[in-house]
Design an enzyme around this catalytic site. Sequence first.
Site, mmCIF file in Angstrom:
data_model
loop_
_atom_site.group_PDB
_atom_site.id
_atom_site.type_symbol
_atom_site.label_atom_id
_atom_site.label_comp_id
_atom_site.label_asym_id
_atom_site.label_seq_id
_atom_site.Cartn_x
_atom_site.Cartn_y
_atom_site.Cartn_z
ATOM 1 C CD GLN A 41 -13.132 8.892 3.356
ATOM 2 O OE1 GLN A 41 -14.230 9.420 3.544
ATOM 3 N NE2 GLN A 41 -12.071 9.570 2.974
ATOM 4 C CG HIS A 53 -8.348 6.869 -1.068
ATOM 5 N ND1 HIS A 53 -8.624 7.435 0.149
ATOM 6 C CD2 HIS A 53 -8.974 5.662 -1.072
ATOM 7 C CE1 HIS A 53 -9.375 6.608 0.863
ATOM 8 N NE2 HIS A 53 -9.610 5.526 0.136
HETATM 9 P P1 5GP Z 1 -10.982 3.235 1.749
HETATM 10 O O1 5GP Z 1 -11.527 2.083 2.554
HETATM 11 O O2 5GP Z 1 -10.694 4.438 2.639
HETATM 12 O O3 5GP Z 1 -11.800 3.598 0.554
HETATM 13 O O4 5GP Z 1 -9.611 2.727 1.161
HETATM 14 C C1 5GP Z 1 -8.424 2.728 1.875
HETATM 15 C C2 5GP Z 1 -7.475 1.780 1.190
HETATM 16 O O5 5GP Z 1 -6.168 2.051 1.632
HETATM 17 C C3 5GP Z 1 -7.734 0.308 1.488
HETATM 18 O O6 5GP Z 1 -8.024 -0.375 0.261
HETATM 19 C C4 5GP Z 1 -6.440 -0.180 2.142
HETATM 20 O O7 5GP Z 1 -6.065 -1.466 1.704
HETATM 21 C C5 5GP Z 1 -5.440 0.873 1.697
HETATM 22 N N1 5GP Z 1 -4.368 1.125 2.641
HETATM 23 C C6 5GP Z 1 -4.491 1.376 3.981
HETATM 24 N N2 5GP Z 1 -3.290 1.641 4.521
HETATM 25 C C7 5GP Z 1 -2.386 1.570 3.510
HETATM 26 C C8 5GP Z 1 -0.966 1.751 3.450
HETATM 27 O O8 5GP Z 1 -0.285 2.042 4.434
HETATM 28 N N3 5GP Z 1 -0.378 1.594 2.225
HETATM 29 C C9 5GP Z 1 -1.095 1.265 1.116
HETATM 30 N N4 5GP Z 1 -0.423 1.128 -0.035
HETATM 31 N N5 5GP Z 1 -2.435 1.076 1.143
HETATM 32 C C10 5GP Z 1 -3.075 1.241 2.316
#
Ligand code: 5GP
Length: 134
Positions: free
Chosen positions: A93, A99
């Site tokens: 994360q 999300h």
């Molecule tokens: P996690 O690593 O927390 O499970 O996923 C976070 C996701 O958010 C990542 O896949 C990254 O590409 C996406 N992400 C990060 N910042 C932004 C943003 O400003 N806009 C969008 N559309 N995606 C984002």
Amino acid sequence: MSNCIFCKIANHEIPGKILYEDNDCIAFLDLSQTTKGHTLVIPKAHAKSVLEIDQDNLAKSFKVAQNMANMLKTKLNANGVNIITNSGIIAGQTIEHFHLHVIPRFDENDTFEINFTDNSQICNLDEVFKIIKE
Ligand code: 5GP
Ligand code: ZN
């Protein structure tokens, strides 16, 4: 939360490629496009992760994710979909606003992979069961 990037997307304070929105949730394309159509579904109300989110918003988010998965599969001609959520740094994360990743799957070379390796030689099934049930 004022400094949360996903709250800002949900509030339309910063732009996002929004595919769906209702009173409680919003779905938008993930910047990384791990596979074509990689989408994020978030509740508008801030919650840190799946461990903290209230179950009503969790259910609403999953309903939207299911609809998005079916829509993306049809529109992009995908063969399958992964819906995953990461909780905690060790789990991958990076954004601390709950999300769901909706990741369309196309073929074995589509740049995304999950491996459920068999570690039962190391993690004895009976021992693990006993610890958890104690
Ligand atoms: P996690 O690593 O927390 O499970 O996923 C976070 C996701 O958010 C990542 O896949 C990254 O590409 C996406 N992400 C990060 N910042 C932004 C943003 O400003 N806009 C969008 N559309 N995606 C984002
Ligand atoms: Zn937030």
